[in-house]
Enzyme design. Structure first.
Site, mmCIF file in Angstrom:
data_model
loop_
_atom_site.group_PDB
_atom_site.id
_atom_site.type_symbol
_atom_site.label_atom_id
_atom_site.label_comp_id
_atom_site.label_asym_id
_atom_site.label_seq_id
_atom_site.Cartn_x
_atom_site.Cartn_y
_atom_site.Cartn_z
ATOM 1 N N CYS A 1 -2.666 -21.111 -14.410
ATOM 2 C CA CYS A 1 -1.852 -20.509 -13.356
ATOM 3 C C CYS A 1 -0.714 -21.474 -13.052
ATOM 4 O O CYS A 1 -0.289 -22.233 -13.928
ATOM 5 C CB CYS A 1 -2.693 -20.183 -12.119
ATOM 6 S SG CYS A 1 -3.513 -21.602 -11.367
ATOM 7 N N CYS B 1 0.832 -1.207 0.000
ATOM 8 C CA CYS B 1 0.000 0.000 0.000
ATOM 9 C C CYS B 1 0.867 1.258 0.000
ATOM 10 O O CYS B 1 0.496 2.277 -0.575
ATOM 11 C CB CYS B 1 -0.921 -0.002 1.217
ATOM 12 S SG CYS B 1 -2.248 -1.222 1.125
#
Length: 374
Positions: free
Chosen positions: A335, A197
């Site tokens: 994936c 963040c």
């Protein structure tokens, strides 16, 4: 589902008045409120997600809150970490959180853990709690918490926020259909390969949305009301304000074994899956195949199927992310081992795209290509 805890003693007159709005709800009532008052909940982090979760759990009457945080309040925290104020900058988050929570609920028992949770101490810290909420922002801590909760057999309410996107689920492998963090993301990424963040930013109000949902999930688990997010991943696209739900299921643990130790694959793939040979056959028939790589960017260093479209799993759950995916022919998602690709394929089929997932993931494709070339 069965509630997590036993009810505490009968409510006092003061408690009955304080929690009267809960008592008016037929799904809750006095017994559920007594369960909340007797509950022991540990919240990982008094930050962006922990702040709203702790505030609402304290207000709801949870009797004991453990808080794990070894950080101090920084000015950059104030944009989203609503437990703390400007006067708390430089102060221990545990001290600031304790003061604020006691102002809301004076009788609340707070158990502070001023240490960083690691794989070595996780079970010791979390043992004795009924439930854990994880809103931390480091992969090492997230996996340590998930592994410890799985070992202890206690549910984990998990939330993740970055920029304008969020994900929420409940991990509890001992419950019917329950999964763990590793069923969704088998391994953590290498350190520094995914922005935090602090590097990518985060919408402050989004943490309030997600932390409040996490608190609601905890209340539901404690009291046994409603349907918790077990076996379901809730994905939020904050910019479009769209919630998407995708099913989760336990992965095949054998998929992570070395090739020599893994059992032979089943003769027939699942209806929504294609193995490498089936994909090759479809290409030979002239069918249009689009490979969709849903791995995270750091995983691309191991290579990719030529011509793949790369859209990680979280954006696949959003309308904006899906805009980059061709709608002609068959989309084959892949994936590293399979679980994320299966989720992506299910999501794409839900919006009208013909999609399958590659059984065995990228390693299986590489192994099949090597066998063809030899």
């Amino acid at each position: 589902m069965e509630p997590l805890g036993r009810p505490g003693p009968p409510l006092t007159a003061e408690q009955a008045e304080r929690f009267s709005r809960h008592l008016l709800l037929p799904q809750l009532g006095e017994i559920a409120q007594r369960r909340l008052l007797a509950a022991r909940v540990c919240v990982m982090g008094a930050g962006g997600l922990g702040s709203p979760a702790l505030l609402y759990l304290a207000a709801a009457g949870v009797g004991t809150l453990g808080i794990v945080d070894d950080d101090a309040v920084d000015t950059t925290n104030l944009q989203r970490q609503v437990l703390h104020g400007a006067a708390d900058v430089g102060r221990s988050k545990l001290d600031s959180a304790t003061e604020r929570l006691h102002a809301i609920s004076p009788d609340l028992q707070i158990e502070p853990h001023s240490e960083r949770l690691t794989p070595a101490n996780a079970t010791d810290i979390l043992r004795g709690y009924d439930l854990v909420l994880d809103g931390t922002d480091t992969f090492e801590t997230r996996y340590a918490v998930s592994d410890a909760c799985a070992e202890l057999g206690i549910p984990l309410v998990w939330g993740s926020v970055l920029a304008f996107d969020a994900q929420i689920s409940v991990f509890w492998p001992t419950s019917p259909g329950g999964v763990t963090l590793r069923d969704l993301f088998p391994d953590p990424p290498p350190p520094g390969s995914v922005p935090s963040c602090a590097e990518a930013g985060v919408l402050g109000s989004l943490t309030g949305q997600v932390g409040s949902v996490m608190a609601t999930e905890a209340i539901k688990l404690i009291t046994g009301v409603g349907e918790p997010l077990l076996g379901r991943l809730l994905v939020l696209d904050g910019l479009a304000q769209r919630w998407t739900e995708v099913p989760l299921r336990p992965r095949d643990r054998a998929q992570n074994l070395p090739a020599a130790a893994a059992p032979a694959p089943a003769a027939a793939a699942a209806p929504d899956a294609m193995d490498s040979a089936q994909v090759r056959q479809a290409i030979a028939r002239g069918e249009t195949i689009t490979f969709l790589d849903v791995r995270e960017p750091f995983e691309l260093t191991s290579g990719a199927i030529p011509g793949s479209v790369h859209v990680p799993l979280a954006p696949v759950m959003t309308e904006a992310g899906r805009a980059a995916i061709p709608r002609e022919g068959i989309v084959v998602a892949y994936c590293r081992v399979g679980p994320r690709a299966e989720l992506a394929a299910a999501q794409l089929r839900g919006v009208g795209i013909e999609a399958r997932w590659l059984k065995g993931g990228y390693p299986a494709w590489i192994a099949a290509e090597s066998a063809r070339a030899s």
